[in-house]
Design a protein around this motif. Sequence first.
Motif, PDB file in Angstrom:
ATOM      1  N   SER B 221       0.809  -1.218   0.000  1.00 30.56           N
ATOM      2  CA  SER B 221       0.000   0.000   0.000  1.00 30.56           C
ATOM      3  C   SER B 221       0.845   1.272   0.000  1.00 30.56           C
ATOM      4  O   SER B 221       0.354   2.347  -0.300  1.00 30.56           O
ATOM      5  N   ASP B 222       2.124   1.129   0.325  1.00 26.55           N
ATOM      6  CA  ASP B 222       3.005   2.297   0.308  1.00 26.55           C
ATOM      7  C   ASP B 222       4.367   1.841  -0.186  1.00 26.55           C
ATOM      8  O   ASP B 222       5.253   1.520   0.613  1.00 26.55           O
ATOM      9  N   TRP B 223       4.544   1.797  -1.517  1.00 28.10           N
ATOM     10  CA  TRP B 223       5.775   1.200  -2.017  1.00 28.10           C
ATOM     11  C   TRP B 223       6.981   2.075  -1.741  1.00 28.10           C
ATOM     12  O   TRP B 223       8.069   1.577  -1.474  1.00 28.10           O
ATOM     13  N   GLU B 224       6.787   3.391  -1.718  1.00 28.49           N
ATOM     14  CA  GLU B 224       7.932   4.255  -1.413  1.00 28.49           C
ATOM     15  C   GLU B 224       8.419   4.025   0.019  1.00 28.49           C
ATOM     16  O   GLU B 224       9.621   3.961   0.283  1.00 28.49           O
ATOM     17  N   GLY B 225       7.461   3.908   0.932  1.00 28.12           N
ATOM     18  CA  GLY B 225       7.799   3.651   2.332  1.00 28.12           C
ATOM     19  C   GLY B 225       8.464   2.293   2.493  1.00 28.12           C
ATOM     20  O   GLY B 225       9.423   2.130   3.258  1.00 28.12           O
ATOM     21  N   LEU B 226       7.961   1.299   1.756  1.00 28.53           N
ATOM     22  CA  LEU B 226       8.519  -0.049   1.840  1.00 28.53           C
ATOM     23  C   LEU B 226       9.941  -0.060   1.277  1.00 28.53           C
ATOM     24  O   LEU B 226      10.849  -0.643   1.881  1.00 28.53           O
ATOM     25  N   PHE B 227      10.131   0.585   0.134  1.00 29.12           N
ATOM     26  CA  PHE B 227      11.467   0.661  -0.473  1.00 29.12           C
ATOM     27  C   PHE B 227      12.440   1.342   0.501  1.00 29.12           C
ATOM     28  O   PHE B 227      13.587   0.936   0.637  1.00 29.12           O
ATOM     29  N   ALA B 228      11.975   2.384   1.169  1.00 30.51           N
ATOM     30  CA  ALA B 228      12.840   3.131   2.101  1.00 30.51           C
ATOM     31  C   ALA B 228      13.198   2.287   3.315  1.00 30.51           C
ATOM     32  O   ALA B 228      14.346   2.240   3.740  1.00 30.51           O
ATOM     33  N   LEU B 229      12.216   1.568   3.860  1.00 28.71           N
ATOM     34  CA  LEU B 229      12.473   0.704   5.019  1.00 28.71           C
ATOM     35  C   LEU B 229      13.490  -0.374   4.663  1.00 28.71           C
ATOM     36  O   LEU B 229      14.360  -0.726   5.450  1.00 28.71           O
ATOM     37  N   ALA B 230      13.366  -0.895   3.448  1.00 37.91           N
ATOM     38  CA  ALA B 230      14.239  -1.979   3.006  1.00 37.91           C
ATOM     39  C   ALA B 230      15.572  -1.463   2.483  1.00 37.91           C
ATOM     40  O   ALA B 230      16.474  -2.250   2.215  1.00 37.91           O
ATOM     41  N   GLU B 231      15.701  -0.168   2.323  1.00 36.28           N
ATOM     42  CA  GLU B 231      16.841   0.423   1.603  1.00 36.28           C
ATOM     43  C   GLU B 231      17.010  -0.300   0.277  1.00 36.28           C
ATOM     44  O   GLU B 231      18.096  -0.751  -0.088  1.00 36.28           O
ATOM     45  N   PHE B 232      15.890  -0.425  -0.432  1.00 40.75           N
ATOM     46  CA  PHE B 232      15.878  -1.215  -1.646  1.00 40.75           C
ATOM     47  C   PHE B 232      16.261  -0.369  -2.854  1.00 40.75           C
ATOM     48  O   PHE B 232      15.643   0.653  -3.124  1.00 40.75           O
ATOM     49  N   ASP B 233      17.268  -0.820  -3.567  1.00 46.17           N
ATOM     50  CA  ASP B 233      17.683  -0.187  -4.808  1.00 46.17           C
ATOM     51  C   ASP B 233      17.796  -1.288  -5.845  1.00 46.17           C
ATOM     52  O   ASP B 233      18.678  -2.134  -5.733  1.00 46.17           O
ATOM     53  N   PRO B 234      16.906  -1.307  -6.844  1.00 43.26           N
ATOM     54  CA  PRO B 234      16.877  -2.421  -7.786  1.00 43.26           C
ATOM     55  C   PRO B 234      18.058  -2.496  -8.738  1.00 43.26           C
ATOM     56  O   PRO B 234      18.091  -3.356  -9.609  1.00 43.26           O
TER      57      PRO B 234
END
Lengths: 83, 260
Positions: B221-234
């Motif tokens: 529901s909040d992909w930006e928040g999820l990416f930030a929590l995960a420190e996700f960089d594809p």
Amino acid sequence: MPRYFFHVRDGTGVAQDEDGRELANVELARSEALKGVRSIISDEVKRGLIDLRGEVTVTNRAGAVLLRVRFEEAVELRLEGEA
Amino acid sequence: MIDKLLIKLRRYDKISAEEEEALRAAAGETIRCKRGTTVVRARTELSFSALLVDGLVHSFKDMADGSRQTVQLAVPGDFIDLHSFLMKQVDHNLAALSNCRLVKFPHDRLVEITRNHDHLTRVLWLSTVLDGSIERETIASLGIRSAVSRLAHLFCELQVRLEVVGLASACTAESCRYDLQLNQEELSDILGMTPVHMNRMLRELRERGLLTFKGQIVEISDWEGLFALAEFDPFYLGLRERPAEPMSAFHPFRTLNETL
């Protein structure tokens, strides 16, 4: 094999287990509950927190409580100055 | 049958019509595997590599006491063991996490590709290199991410890998979602976490308004928040921008001409 449900209550609330897990017997359920608590505590220790306020309640399909493991029971604390 | 593979490879580099034909010609029979079966056994002589077209497969290492750790997760469009083409015997087991369909690529046909299609060979080489890239990220995750961040990272990675092959919706302002044929226990095994801990982490993601995982559906529901929590960089996934599409969360990597 019987199915056991592991519900986790801690300082922030309760996480209900809706899937459950099949395990051979209640002794194994207890050991899995202990492992679960230790895993939670070890993750929090990395952030500098040991929060022992909480409990895992294990129920059967019918919702009957089979056992409880308090967070405090899952670890042994040794402090300076104790025997 | 091998369409998902082609879509995926075309996110790495240009694949010509001849190369597409060569891949289709190299594809052998389709096999079905039931959830829980071992698809490839460690240390057995292998004569084909398998392309996953449906379902989920994982590679794992196990210990004498029966405990196991997932080291790689394959989604449709991935070869589950392209490296077996070179290794002949692999050092790990591969098992179906859900009912699966796989397409066999006999090794002798892969040898033909290496003889006649040098660019395609390099693209296949890149795909095994990127398997390693994903595994490096997994190592970093298991080693240093906190439990909730590790969980978030896996959900982010799967979102991207499944979107490439059309099995997840794109993350826009609305939520994005995908099917994930795993229960919480299996997910916790993959992440090296106990199921009790996993349950609590899922609750945390839910309460933060980031993601729910229920009924084998992941809803972000909040992909930006999820990416930030995960420190996700594809970036480590090696994907390139689709031509003529607006900038998405992916970094431009190379131009869309043949570069390998």
